[in-house]
Design a protein around this motif. Structure first.
Motif, PDB file in Angstrom:
ATOM      1  N   HIS A 106     -29.545 -11.177  14.361  1.00  0.00           N
ATOM      2  CA  HIS A 106     -29.232 -10.648  13.040  1.00  0.00           C
ATOM      3  C   HIS A 106     -28.019 -11.404  12.511  1.00  0.00           C
ATOM      4  O   HIS A 106     -26.952 -11.392  13.124  1.00  0.00           O
ATOM      5  CB  HIS A 106     -28.906  -9.151  13.101  1.00  0.00           C
ATOM      6  N   THR A 107     -28.182 -12.043  11.397  1.00  0.00           N
ATOM      7  CA  THR A 107     -27.071 -12.804  10.831  1.00  0.00           C
ATOM      8  C   THR A 107     -26.381 -11.982   9.752  1.00  0.00           C
ATOM      9  O   THR A 107     -27.024 -11.317   8.955  1.00  0.00           O
ATOM     10  CB  THR A 107     -27.583 -14.116  10.214  1.00  0.00           C
ATOM     11  N   ARG A 108     -25.069 -11.993   9.750  1.00  0.00           N
ATOM     12  CA  ARG A 108     -24.276 -11.327   8.726  1.00  0.00           C
ATOM     13  C   ARG A 108     -23.130 -12.247   8.333  1.00  0.00           C
ATOM     14  O   ARG A 108     -22.782 -13.157   9.080  1.00  0.00           O
ATOM     15  CB  ARG A 108     -23.739  -9.983   9.229  1.00  0.00           C
ATOM     16  N   PRO A 109     -22.526 -12.037   7.179  1.00  0.00           N
ATOM     17  CA  PRO A 109     -21.408 -12.886   6.748  1.00  0.00           C
ATOM     18  C   PRO A 109     -20.297 -12.924   7.800  1.00  0.00           C
ATOM     19  O   PRO A 109     -20.016 -11.913   8.448  1.00  0.00           O
ATOM     20  CB  PRO A 109     -20.933 -12.207   5.457  1.00  0.00           C
ATOM     21  N   GLN A 110     -19.687 -14.087   7.956  1.00  0.00           N
ATOM     22  CA  GLN A 110     -18.658 -14.255   8.969  1.00  0.00           C
ATOM     23  C   GLN A 110     -17.472 -13.323   8.739  1.00  0.00           C
ATOM     24  O   GLN A 110     -16.900 -12.778   9.693  1.00  0.00           O
ATOM     25  CB  GLN A 110     -18.179 -15.706   9.004  1.00  0.00           C
ATOM     26  N   SER A 111     -17.102 -13.131   7.478  1.00  0.00           N
ATOM     27  CA  SER A 111     -15.973 -12.246   7.167  1.00  0.00           C
ATOM     28  C   SER A 111     -16.264 -10.811   7.587  1.00  0.00           C
ATOM     29  O   SER A 111     -15.394 -10.111   8.110  1.00  0.00           O
ATOM     30  CB  SER A 111     -15.659 -12.299   5.672  1.00  0.00           C
ATOM     31  N   GLU A 112     -17.516 -10.377   7.379  1.00  0.00           N
ATOM     32  CA  GLU A 112     -17.911  -9.028   7.779  1.00  0.00           C
ATOM     33  C   GLU A 112     -17.889  -8.891   9.294  1.00  0.00           C
ATOM     34  O   GLU A 112     -17.416  -7.882   9.830  1.00  0.00           O
ATOM     35  CB  GLU A 112     -19.311  -8.715   7.238  1.00  0.00           C
ATOM     36  N   SER A 113     -18.404  -9.891   9.988  1.00  0.00           N
ATOM     37  CA  SER A 113     -18.404  -9.857  11.450  1.00  0.00           C
ATOM     38  C   SER A 113     -16.991  -9.805  12.004  1.00  0.00           C
ATOM     39  O   SER A 113     -16.691  -9.033  12.929  1.00  0.00           O
ATOM     40  CB  SER A 113     -19.139 -11.086  11.994  1.00  0.00           C
ATOM     41  N   MET A 114     -16.088 -10.606  11.445  1.00  0.00           N
ATOM     42  CA  MET A 114     -14.702 -10.640  11.903  1.00  0.00           C
ATOM     43  C   MET A 114     -14.033  -9.288  11.693  1.00  0.00           C
ATOM     44  O   MET A 114     -13.299  -8.796  12.554  1.00  0.00           O
ATOM     45  CB  MET A 114     -13.930 -11.728  11.167  1.00  0.00           C
ATOM     46  N   LEU A 115     -14.283  -8.676  10.530  1.00  0.00           N
ATOM     47  CA  LEU A 115     -13.690  -7.378  10.228  1.00  0.00           C
ATOM     48  C   LEU A 115     -14.158  -6.322  11.229  1.00  0.00           C
ATOM     49  O   LEU A 115     -13.358  -5.523  11.735  1.00  0.00           O
ATOM     50  CB  LEU A 115     -14.051  -6.954   8.808  1.00  0.00           C
ATOM     51  N   ILE A 116     -15.454  -6.321  11.532  1.00  0.00           N
ATOM     52  CA  ILE A 116     -16.008  -5.350  12.477  1.00  0.00           C
ATOM     53  C   ILE A 116     -15.420  -5.548  13.869  1.00  0.00           C
ATOM     54  O   ILE A 116     -14.983  -4.590  14.519  1.00  0.00           O
ATOM     55  CB  ILE A 116     -17.546  -5.467  12.517  1.00  0.00           C
ATOM     56  N   TYR A 117     -15.391  -6.792  14.344  1.00  0.00           N
ATOM     57  CA  TYR A 117     -14.880  -7.077  15.681  1.00  0.00           C
ATOM     58  C   TYR A 117     -13.395  -6.733  15.799  1.00  0.00           C
ATOM     59  O   TYR A 117     -12.956  -6.168  16.812  1.00  0.00           O
ATOM     60  CB  TYR A 117     -15.113  -8.545  16.037  1.00  0.00           C
ATOM     61  N   VAL A 118     -12.625  -7.079  14.768  1.00  0.00           N
ATOM     62  CA  VAL A 118     -11.180  -6.792  14.814  1.00  0.00           C
ATOM     63  C   VAL A 118     -10.929  -5.290  14.820  1.00  0.00           C
ATOM     64  O   VAL A 118     -10.095  -4.774  15.582  1.00  0.00           O
ATOM     65  CB  VAL A 118     -10.471  -7.456  13.613  1.00  0.00           C
ATOM     66  N   LEU A 119     -11.644  -4.555  13.977  1.00  0.00           N
ATOM     67  CA  LEU A 119     -11.461  -3.107  13.878  1.00  0.00           C
ATOM     68  C   LEU A 119     -11.812  -2.414  15.192  1.00  0.00           C
ATOM     69  O   LEU A 119     -11.025  -1.602  15.713  1.00  0.00           O
ATOM     70  CB  LEU A 119     -12.310  -2.553  12.736  1.00  0.00           C
ATOM     71  N   LEU A 120     -12.981  -2.732  15.737  1.00  0.00           N
ATOM     72  CA  LEU A 120     -13.408  -2.082  16.971  1.00  0.00           C
ATOM     73  C   LEU A 120     -12.536  -2.507  18.155  1.00  0.00           C
ATOM     74  O   LEU A 120     -12.251  -1.696  19.046  1.00  0.00           O
ATOM     75  CB  LEU A 120     -14.880  -2.411  17.247  1.00  0.00           C
ATOM     76  N   SER A 121     -12.109  -3.766  18.163  1.00  0.00           N
ATOM     77  CA  SER A 121     -11.221  -4.233  19.231  1.00  0.00           C
ATOM     78  C   SER A 121      -9.875  -3.526  19.160  1.00  0.00           C
ATOM     79  O   SER A 121      -9.281  -3.188  20.194  1.00  0.00           O
ATOM     80  CB  SER A 121     -11.015  -5.741  19.130  1.00  0.00           C
ATOM     81  N   PHE A 122      -9.394  -3.273  17.951  1.00  0.00           N
ATOM     82  CA  PHE A 122      -8.125  -2.555  17.785  1.00  0.00           C
ATOM     83  C   PHE A 122      -8.235  -1.130  18.315  1.00  0.00           C
ATOM     84  O   PHE A 122      -7.319  -0.629  18.990  1.00  0.00           O
ATOM     85  CB  PHE A 122      -7.721  -2.539  16.308  1.00  0.00           C
ATOM     86  N   VAL A 123      -9.346  -0.452  18.010  1.00  0.00           N
ATOM     87  CA  VAL A 123      -9.550   0.912  18.517  1.00  0.00           C
ATOM     88  C   VAL A 123      -9.598   0.914  20.039  1.00  0.00           C
ATOM     89  O   VAL A 123      -9.017   1.785  20.701  1.00  0.00           O
ATOM     90  CB  VAL A 123     -10.842   1.511  17.933  1.00  0.00           C
ATOM     91  N   SER A 124     -10.275  -0.079  20.610  1.00  0.00           N
ATOM     92  CA  SER A 124     -10.363  -0.183  22.069  1.00  0.00           C
ATOM     93  C   SER A 124      -8.987  -0.394  22.684  1.00  0.00           C
ATOM     94  O   SER A 124      -8.613   0.273  23.665  1.00  0.00           O
ATOM     95  CB  SER A 124     -11.298  -1.343  22.449  1.00  0.00           C
ATOM     96  N   LEU A 125      -8.203  -1.311  22.112  1.00  0.00           N
ATOM     97  CA  LEU A 125      -6.864  -1.601  22.634  1.00  0.00           C
ATOM     98  C   LEU A 125      -5.953  -0.386  22.490  1.00  0.00           C
ATOM     99  O   LEU A 125      -5.182  -0.066  23.408  1.00  0.00           O
ATOM    100  CB  LEU A 125      -6.271  -2.799  21.891  1.00  0.00           C
ATOM    101  N   LEU A 126      -6.038   0.293  21.361  1.00  0.00           N
ATOM    102  CA  LEU A 126      -5.211   1.478  21.131  1.00  0.00           C
ATOM    103  C   LEU A 126      -5.560   2.588  22.119  1.00  0.00           C
ATOM    104  O   LEU A 126      -4.672   3.299  22.612  1.00  0.00           O
ATOM    105  CB  LEU A 126      -5.406   1.965  19.698  1.00  0.00           C
ATOM    106  N   THR A 127      -6.846   2.731  22.416  1.00  0.00           N
ATOM    107  CA  THR A 127      -7.288   3.729  23.394  1.00  0.00           C
ATOM    108  C   THR A 127      -6.687   3.452  24.764  1.00  0.00           C
ATOM    109  O   THR A 127      -6.204   4.369  25.445  1.00  0.00           O
ATOM    110  CB  THR A 127      -8.822   3.737  23.490  1.00  0.00           C
TER     111      THR A 127
END
Length: 328
Positions: free
Chosen positions: A21-42
């Motif tokens: 599934h291809t999605r815009p690079q900016s959207e992918s980066m935003l999703i990965y950064v957000l979820l990675s931040f939640v993981s790190l904060l946890t």
């Protein structure tokens, strides 16, 4: 040279491969950064709780049955943030390159840790219920040894439950994949719904309502009661305020737990068997985010926790005799 269609496959050399599934690079980066931040904060928040309870031992005040339950909850939530969330981020894309066995073992570990977190919350609710509704016999009913046994049984139950709920997936990893390179498991919704949501929520809500009724009656008694011993009255008011704060905290726990878990189980209600994979990644991540909020709810509002965080962040924890620091 690969054709256009082959380039869209996870494994171009295999005809049954899943499609990317291809999605815009900016959207992918935003999703990965957000979820990675939640993981790190946890990971960070729960690690602070673990250090605070395990390292500091001034007067043994932190090594109480209640804080032992908080420690067990923090460990389960820490494992969710350290292992479950990062693997869940990999499932944002349908291409799974780690094999069917790793896929099912990941979900098995995810079920163990999240279920242990839920059971720990139920145990904490029971602990607070006894502390507020039967304070005179709390020390005899809730003992350190008894809580240690309950925590052990909590983890044993979580492992046993995960084996049962994922038995078909463990026997034949990848049996529910519709294409090669997919990571999907099958869960019997009715069993999971009852044991991981309805029973825990019902137990916590019933206990909280009982705690709320008792707390309100105690507050009324405090206003109407007149005592000749002012010192005794002052101590009583302090204790009551502490228990009322615990009651409010338990109410927040109920609300956050329901908000985090409801979307997942509302989706599961529409089917008898649920295929868990990349298609419902964000709903699952919302459920996992409860592990990030638990340390905030249970520990952040305690004065001793805020003091211990300062000692950890400023590296004073590395000084000799730091475990004897006064936190209370």
């Amino acid at each position: 040279m690969e054709t256009h269609d082959e380039a869209k496959l996870c494994f171009p050399q295999i005809n049954t491969s899943c499609i990317k599934h291809t999605r815009p690079q900016s959207e992918s980066m935003l999703i990965y950064v957000l979820l990675s931040f939640v993981s790190l904060l946890t990971v960070i928040l729960n690690l602070l709780v673990i250090i605070s309870i395990s390292h500091f031992r001034h007067r043994q005040m932190l090594h109480t049955p209640t804080n032992l339950l908080l420690l067990s909850l923090a460990v389960s939530d820490f494992l969710v943030g350290l292992f479950v969330m990062p693997f869940q981020i990999l499932l944002i894309e349908p291409c799974w390159f780690l094999g069917d066995l790793v896929c099912v073992l990941f979900y098995f570990f995810a079920f163990v840790t999240t279920n242990a977190s839920v059971v720990n919350m139920v145990l904490i609710s029971v602990d607070r219920y006894v502390a507020i509704c039967d304070p005179l016999r709390y020390s005899t009913k809730i003992t350190q040894r008894g809580v240690q046994i309950c925590v052990l049984l909590c983890w044993i139950y979580s492992v046993f439950y995960s084996f049962q709920i994922l038995s078909d997936n463990l026997k034949q990893p990848g049996r529910y994949n519709s294409c090669y390179g997919q990571c999907v498991i099958n869960v019997i919704v009715a069993v999971d719904l009852v044991l991981c949501f309805i029973l825990p929520v019902s137990t916590i809500v019933v206990l909280y309502l009982r705690v709320f009724v008792v707390a309100v009656s105690q507050a009324r008694a405090m206003r109407s009661h007149i005592t000749a011993v002012k010192l005794q009255s002052s101590v009583t008011v302090t204790v009551k305020k502490s228990e009322l704060k615990a009651a409010r905290t338990l109410g927040v726990v109920v609300a956050v737990f329901i908000v985090s878990y409801c979307p997942y189980y509302l989706v599961s209600l529409s089917v008898s068997e649920l295929l868990i994979g990349s298609s419902n990644i964000f709903i699952i991540f919302l459920l996992l985010s409860n592990s990030c909020l638990n340390p905030v709810i249970y520990a952040y509002f305690y004065t001793w926790f805020r003091k211990s965080v300062k000692l950890v962040v400023t590296l004073k924890i590395l000084q000799p005799q730091s475990c004897e620091a006064r936190l209370l």
